[in-house]
Design a protein around this motif. Structure first.
Motif, short mmCIF file in Angstrom:
data_model
loop_
_atom_site.label_atom_id
_atom_site.label_comp_id
_atom_site.label_asym_id
_atom_site.label_seq_id
_atom_site.Cartn_x
_atom_site.Cartn_y
_atom_site.Cartn_z
N UNK A 56 35.69 -8.94 59.18
CA UNK A 56 36.55 -7.49 58.79
C UNK A 56 35.63 -6.36 58.21
N UNK A 57 34.70 -6.70 57.27
CA UNK A 57 33.67 -5.83 56.91
C UNK A 57 32.86 -5.17 57.96
N UNK A 62 36.21 -5.45 38.96
CA UNK A 62 37.54 -5.27 39.51
C UNK A 62 38.02 -6.73 40.18
N UNK A 63 37.03 -7.60 40.76
CA UNK A 63 37.51 -8.75 41.15
C UNK A 63 37.92 -9.81 40.03
N UNK A 101 41.57 -2.86 47.35
CA UNK A 101 42.54 -3.99 47.60
C UNK A 101 42.27 -4.87 48.67
N UNK A 102 41.41 -4.53 49.60
CA UNK A 102 41.21 -5.65 50.64
C UNK A 102 39.98 -6.48 50.08
N UNK A 103 39.09 -5.79 49.21
CA UNK A 103 37.82 -6.69 48.60
C UNK A 103 38.45 -7.67 47.75
N UNK A 162 28.45 -10.52 50.55
CA UNK A 162 28.07 -9.44 51.19
C UNK A 162 29.32 -8.32 51.41
N UNK A 163 30.33 -9.13 52.08
CA UNK A 163 31.34 -8.37 52.70
C UNK A 163 32.41 -8.04 51.65
N UNK A 164 32.62 -8.78 50.67
CA UNK A 164 33.43 -8.29 49.63
C UNK A 164 32.82 -7.06 48.64
N UNK A 165 31.50 -7.17 48.69
CA UNK A 165 30.94 -5.91 48.21
C UNK A 165 30.94 -4.74 48.94
N UNK A 166 30.82 -5.04 50.01
CA UNK A 166 30.73 -3.73 51.02
C UNK A 166 32.13 -3.25 51.23
N UNK A 167 33.13 -3.97 51.07
CA UNK A 167 34.37 -3.40 51.16
C UNK A 167 34.71 -2.80 49.94
#
Length: 353
Positions: A175-176, A350-351, A284-286, A272-277
Motif C-alpha cells: 500500500x505504501x 500518533x500510533x 489514518x491509514x498509518x 517502514x510502511x507505517x512510518x512512510x504513510x
C-alpha cells in the motif's frame, strides 16, 4: 490497428490448498510442464531432507540438489550441476533463498522453474527477481516468472509462525509502495502501470482487511494469493516498483547498517510502511496499518525489533542511498536528521493513541 490487449507473464499453475505438495507430480504432468517426470529439485541442507523423503516416492524421475545458502555462487553451482541433463524443469522446494537460487539457476540453463514454497515470508516466491548474496552484499537479478507455484497449507502451518508474520508485513507494505510510485508520477512524471499498481495494492488491502489470523486456512490462502499477485505485479511492471518503496529502502538500510541485528524482511518493511504513510500525511491509514500489524504480532516501533530511536533515525536518513534513482516520500521530503527525529516522535505518539 492498435494492440488492444497485452500478454501478462504469469504462472500456468497456482495451486494453493492443503495437500497440494502431494499432488505435485500430477499437476506438472497434467499441465505438460514435466511429462517425463525428469526434474531437478533444489532443496536446503536442513529441512529439505525431510521433504525429500516425503516426495521422493512420488517423484521417481527427479534428481535432488542440495543448496547450502542463498548466494550467487550456490546458484551458479546449481546451474552447472543441472546443465546438460535434459530436465523438463527446475523445482525450488523450500523458503525464499532456495527458490531464488533455483530461479537464477533455471534462467541460466534455459529451463522453466517451479516454486514450491514451504513458508510465506515474502513476495519473492512468484516474482521475476532472484535476490542473492554476492561479494558486494546482496544483488537483485532479473529472471523469468515461475511457470508454476505450489503452496501446501499443511506445510505452511508447520513452519514457524514468524515466517507468516513476515509475509503479512511484506504484503501490507504494498500500500505504501504504490503510494510512493504514484507520488513519483505526480512529482517527476514517472510512468505508473495501472494494472501492476492495482494488483499490488489490492493484494495488500486484502491481507490488511482480512479478519483472520495466522492459524486460519482462509487467511493463509488470502496471504498466499496476495504474495503471488504481488510477484505477478512486478512482472507486469517489468520492475520491482509496485512492491518496493520507502519502506524497502528503510529495510535495506537496517540490513546494511546492522547486518547482525536486522529483523526479518517483513518486520522491517511493515514498520517502514507505517512510518512512510505517516510522513506523507496519511495518518489514518498509518494507524489502520499499525493496528493490523500489531494484531498479527508484528512490530510498529523500532524498539520492538531491538533498535533505538537513534538507530531508526539513522536508518531512515541513510535509506535513500540504498536505491539510487528511486523516488519515494523520503527523497521527496529530503528531511534532515532532526526533522526525521521530530517526525518519528509525532508518529510514535500518533500510533499509541
Amino acid at each position: 490497428m492498435p494492440v488492444l490487449t497485452r500478454l501478462i507473464p504469469s504462472p500456468l499453475v497456482v495451486d494453493i490448498r492443503r495437500g497440494a505438495m502431494d499432488d505435485l507430480a500430477g499437476v506438472l504432468h497434467d499441465q505438460r510442464i514435466s511429462t517425463s517426470g525428469k526434474l531437478a529439485v533444489a532443496i536446503s541442507d536442513g529441512s529439505g531432507r525431510a521433504l525429500r523423503e516425503r516426495l521422493a516416492p512420488v517423484l521417481p524421475g527427479a534428481d535432488w540438489y542440495s543448496v547450502s545458502d542463498g548466494t550467487i555462487d550456490s546458484a551458479v553451482r546449481l546451474a552447472n550441476g543441472i546443465k546438460g541433463n535434459r530436465y523438463d524443469a527446475v523445482v525450488g522446494l523450500g523458503g525464499g533463498k532456495i527458490i531464488d537460487v533455483a530461479k537464477y539457476a533455471a534462467a541460466r540453463v534455459g529451463l522453466p522453474m517451479v516454486a514450491v514454497a514451504t513458508n510465506l515470508s515474502h513476495d519473492g516466491l512468484c516474482s521475476p527477481v532472484a535476490t542473492l548474496d554476492n561479494d558486494n552484499g546482496r544483488g537483485s537479478y532479473g529472471v523469468p516468472t515461475p511457470i508454476a507455484v505450489v503452496i501446501d497449507l499443511d506445510v505452511i502451518r508447520r513452519a514457524p509462525a514468524r515466517y507468516v508474520r513476515s509475509g503479512i508485513g511484506d504484503a501490507v507494505s504494498n500500500i505504501s509502495c504504490v503510494a510512493d510510485w504514484e507520488l513519483a508520477q505526480r512529482v517527476n512524471g514517472e510512468e505508473v502501470d495501472g494494472l501492476a499498481a492495482a494488483m499490488a495494492r489490492q493484494a495488500g488491502e486484502a491481507v490488511l482487511r482480512h479478519p483472520g489470523g495466522v492459524a486460519d486456512d482462509e487467511f493463509l490462502t488470502v496471504l498466499a494469493e496476495g504474495l503471488v499477485l504481488t510477484g505477478i505485479s512486478m512482472a507486469v511492471a517489468g520492475d520491482s516498483r509496485p512492491a518496493s518503496g520507502a519502506c524497502h529502502e528503510i529495510n535495506h538500510a537496517f540490513d546494511l547498517l546492522h547486518p547482525a541485528r536486522a529483523a526479518s524482511h517483513g518486520e522491517q518493511v511493515g514498520l517502514g510502511a507505517c512510518f512512510a504513510m505517516h510522513l506523507r500525511g496519511a495518518h489514518e491509514q498509518a494507524q489502520v496499518m499499525a493496528t493490523a500489524l500489531r494484531r498479527h504480532g508484528l512490530p510498529v516501533l523500532p524498539r520492538e525489533i531491538g533498535f533505538t530511536v537513534d538507530e531508526f533515525v539513522e536508518a531512515v536518513d541513510f535509506a535513500p542511498q540504498t536505491r539510487p534513482g528511486r523516488f519515494t516520500i523520503l527523497e521527496h521530503l529530503h528531511l534532515s536528521t532532526d526533522q526525521i527525529r521530530d517526525a518519528y516522535a509525532d508518529y510514535a505518539k500518533a500510533i499509541r493513541s
